[in-house]
Scaffold this motif. Sequence first.
Motif, PDB file in Angstrom:
ATOM      1  N   VAL A  11       0.811  -1.218   0.000  1.00 27.74           N
ATOM      2  CA  VAL A  11       0.000   0.000   0.000  1.00 27.74           C
ATOM      3  C   VAL A  11       0.848   1.274   0.000  1.00 27.74           C
ATOM      4  O   VAL A  11       1.884   1.343   0.644  1.00 27.74           O
ATOM      5  N   ASP A  12       0.390   2.275  -0.751  1.00 30.19           N
ATOM      6  CA  ASP A  12       1.122   3.527  -0.879  1.00 30.19           C
ATOM      7  C   ASP A  12       0.110   4.636  -1.142  1.00 30.19           C
ATOM      8  O   ASP A  12      -0.443   4.748  -2.241  1.00 30.19           O
ATOM      9  N   LEU A  13      -0.131   5.441  -0.131  1.00 31.27           N
ATOM     10  CA  LEU A  13      -1.166   6.489  -0.230  1.00 31.27           C
ATOM     11  C   LEU A  13      -0.970   7.392  -1.448  1.00 31.27           C
ATOM     12  O   LEU A  13      -1.930   7.875  -2.034  1.00 31.27           O
ATOM     13  N   ASN A  14       0.297   7.602  -1.852  1.00 30.30           N
ATOM     14  CA  ASN A  14       0.567   8.470  -3.009  1.00 30.30           C
ATOM     15  C   ASN A  14       0.052   7.888  -4.314  1.00 30.30           C
ATOM     16  O   ASN A  14      -0.096   8.593  -5.300  1.00 30.30           O
ATOM     17  N   LYS A  15      -0.158   6.562  -4.323  1.00 29.22           N
ATOM     18  CA  LYS A  15      -0.618   5.920  -5.559  1.00 29.22           C
ATOM     19  C   LYS A  15      -2.103   5.576  -5.498  1.00 29.22           C
ATOM     20  O   LYS A  15      -2.646   5.005  -6.431  1.00 29.22           O
ATOM     21  N   PHE A  16      -2.736   5.894  -4.369  1.00 31.05           N
ATOM     22  CA  PHE A  16      -4.159   5.539  -4.208  1.00 31.05           C
ATOM     23  C   PHE A  16      -5.050   6.462  -5.039  1.00 31.05           C
ATOM     24  O   PHE A  16      -4.697   7.628  -5.270  1.00 31.05           O
ATOM     25  N   PRO A  17      -6.227   5.966  -5.454  1.00 30.01           N
ATOM     26  CA  PRO A  17      -7.224   6.853  -6.057  1.00 30.01           C
ATOM     27  C   PRO A  17      -7.588   7.934  -5.032  1.00 30.01           C
ATOM     28  O   PRO A  17      -7.742   7.636  -3.838  1.00 30.01           O
ATOM     29  N   LYS A  18      -7.739   9.160  -5.521  1.00 28.73           N
ATOM     30  CA  LYS A  18      -7.955  10.302  -4.614  1.00 28.73           C
ATOM     31  C   LYS A  18      -9.195  10.165  -3.731  1.00 28.73           C
ATOM     32  O   LYS A  18      -9.203  10.554  -2.570  1.00 28.73           O
ATOM     33  N   HIS A  19     -10.267   9.579  -4.304  1.00 25.77           N
ATOM     34  CA  HIS A  19     -11.521   9.527  -3.537  1.00 25.77           C
ATOM     35  C   HIS A  19     -11.384   8.671  -2.268  1.00 25.77           C
ATOM     36  O   HIS A  19     -12.125   8.852  -1.317  1.00 25.77           O
ATOM     37  N   LEU A  20     -10.401   7.765  -2.273  1.00 30.95           N
ATOM     38  CA  LEU A  20     -10.218   6.889  -1.094  1.00 30.95           C
ATOM     39  C   LEU A  20      -9.619   7.641   0.087  1.00 30.95           C
ATOM     40  O   LEU A  20      -9.794   7.233   1.242  1.00 30.95           O
ATOM     41  N   LEU A  21      -8.908   8.715  -0.194  1.00 30.94           N
ATOM     42  CA  LEU A  21      -8.200   9.414   0.879  1.00 30.94           C
ATOM     43  C   LEU A  21      -9.158  10.074   1.874  1.00 30.94           C
ATOM     44  O   LEU A  21      -8.770  10.430   2.979  1.00 30.94           O
ATOM     45  N   LYS A  22     -10.429  10.196   1.467  1.00 29.14           N
ATOM     46  CA  LYS A  22     -11.435  10.769   2.376  1.00 29.14           C
ATOM     47  C   LYS A  22     -11.947   9.736   3.385  1.00 29.14           C
ATOM     48  O   LYS A  22     -12.594  10.082   4.361  1.00 29.14           O
ATOM     49  N   GLU A  23     -11.665   8.451   3.123  1.00 26.88           N
ATOM     50  CA  GLU A  23     -12.134   7.390   4.033  1.00 26.88           C
ATOM     51  C   GLU A  23     -11.428   7.495   5.388  1.00 26.88           C
ATOM     52  O   GLU A  23     -10.318   8.017   5.478  1.00 26.88           O
ATOM     53  N   ILE A  56      -2.287  -3.936  -8.360  1.00 26.87           N
ATOM     54  CA  ILE A  56      -3.087  -3.066  -7.480  1.00 26.87           C
ATOM     55  C   ILE A  56      -3.094  -1.599  -7.918  1.00 26.87           C
ATOM     56  O   ILE A  56      -3.979  -0.859  -7.529  1.00 26.87           O
ATOM     57  N   TYR A  57      -2.098  -1.198  -8.727  1.00 23.98           N
ATOM     58  CA  TYR A  57      -2.091   0.188  -9.217  1.00 23.98           C
ATOM     59  C   TYR A  57      -2.377   0.256 -10.718  1.00 23.98           C
ATOM     60  O   TYR A  57      -1.879   1.140 -11.418  1.00 23.98           O
ATOM     61  N   ALA A  58      -3.208  -0.668 -11.206  1.00 25.61           N
ATOM     62  CA  ALA A  58      -3.579  -0.677 -12.623  1.00 25.61           C
ATOM     63  C   ALA A  58      -4.315   0.614 -12.999  1.00 25.61           C
ATOM     64  O   ALA A  58      -4.222   1.087 -14.124  1.00 25.61           O
ATOM     65  N   SER A  59      -5.036   1.173 -12.046  1.00 25.22           N
ATOM     66  CA  SER A  59      -5.703   2.453 -12.274  1.00 25.22           C
ATOM     67  C   SER A  59      -5.702   3.215 -10.958  1.00 25.22           C
ATOM     68  O   SER A  59      -5.761   2.608  -9.886  1.00 25.22           O
ATOM     69  N   ASN A  60      -5.649   4.552 -11.023  1.00 20.27           N
ATOM     70  CA  ASN A  60      -5.787   5.295  -9.761  1.00 20.27           C
ATOM     71  C   ASN A  60      -7.064   6.134  -9.788  1.00 20.27           C
ATOM     72  O   ASN A  60      -7.151   7.196  -9.183  1.00 20.27           O
TER      73      ASN A  60
END
Lengths: 277, 277
Positions: free
Chosen positions: B23-35, B242-246
């Motif tokens: 896991v790497d927050l910098n590579k996560f889809p942005k909408h997840l960061l609000k969770e 896991i980072y096929a799309s962000n």
Amino acid sequence: MQTQELTSQIKKKSSFLCIGLDVDLNKFPKHLLKEEDPIFAFNKAIIDATHHLCVAYKPNTAFYEAYGLKGWQALEKTISYLNENYPEQFTIADAKRGDIGNTSSMYAKAFFEDLEFDSVTVAPYMGKDSVEPFLEFKDKHTILLALTSNQGAFDFQTKTVDGKPLYQHVLETTKQYKNAEQLMYVVGATKAEYLSEIREIIPNNFLLVPGVGAQGGSLKEVAKYGMNDDVGLLVNSSRGIIYASNDEDFAEASAEKAKDLQQQMHTALDQYFGHAN
Amino acid sequence: MQTQELTSQIKKKSSFLCIGLDVDLNKFPKHLLKEEDPIFAFNKAIIDATHHLCVAYKPNTAFYEAYGLKGWQALEKTISYLNENYPEQFTIADAKRGDIGNTSSMYAKAFFEDLEFDSVTVAPYMGKDSVEPFLEFKDKHTILLALTSNQGAFDFQTKTVDGKPLYQHVLETTKQYKNAEQLMYVVGATKAEYLSEIREIIPNNFLLVPGVGAQGGSLKEVAKYGMNDDVGLLVNSSRGIIYASNDEDFAEASAEKAKDLQQQMHTALDQYFGHAN
């Protein structure tokens, strides 16, 4: 912390003692188990009682991880307590980590930036790109396993590679790594007779030496063969100090054991540097 | 989990895919960061979307430790989620631990008992008494680093010890350890040409193979030289899946990438076992 500062602390306190904070609830004094955070309460008491006798503290992460979230929290509290109250102490995360490049960077970030340890122990098996990410952090130190204190060290570390033992090959190879001046090495006190040859390869790097006491290594031998002009030694004792008593007097008892070792270290330093120091 | 069960899962799903949860927050889809817990939310979505295509999940602990307490908590939630909802998955704590005897026992306790992983990766440098404590846990597996996928593997692992490369020496020595049938080994896909010789030494043990995809290893070569009658392979892919799309479709995109690999694995299994399987 830079190594000059560490050397200066050692000379000031006449001690190159590192105390290993290998916490184990089963060995704790019973009255501590009633505390909200017995692990931190134990560490705080030990640190407050011994800080004037040692120059480094080394929590081994295994003992904290074994208690899950609470263990990790106690580790965070312990390192914060040290950094706030005793910033002159050199702190070692004994984690024996190591992974491929970007993953080692994450470990380095965890221990150097988030937890703010001065150093972390690392296993060398995966080579250069697993070690150099740790060395990118300025004023931080990477303590590589070279020749460990356990019996299993003879499985691979002492096997002959290109005419010399693997651990010597590790020393010679890693001292070429980028920022190698930030490397220190683990050499077990149980193998003090190897120290002369080790000092021929790495005359200047600090050595972290476990295995004095419980594991049977001799402090005198370690100082004789391992000391250099910057002292260059941190000798660790864990169980022998922190579990000296499991009664209400545990902190005072640990200070007594630490004092014993500190006095032996005082003698060793006098022998090397002369009484003027 | 026992290896027979793992083989049976592989044949059932026509897949020996392991998905690395690095896991790497910098590579996560942005909408997840609000969770509230973006790391767990990410893992849960990936697991729900891919579990039918793989037989194992492998969180690398470095990526969790880098987020401190919250990271450790997300790791706990992830393994609990897997054990509760997908108990047929083989779980790997990619921790690369290893320490002297009683300390290795603490790590084993942390990963096998508290977190209830099926397996943990371990570095072999410290030898027998650092590895055997892990092997004492029944139905749990210890995955030893043998020949890793990175460039640094050539620093020590391939050096000649007593006429053979160190990694072969590691295989031959460790297969004599107590409960060695619970050992698996890490062999990088980038070094697939070494697999024939490795299979001569350890014909039966499972191999965990990283390095397919992002690191350039070939799945076909790995299957050709590494497969045995129990399949004996877990091929890992992390970032490639896991980072096929962000974007919001990240979970579906990861399932597509997993499906690609699963289909190649289906073909490889057919070639080895015949279409009847």
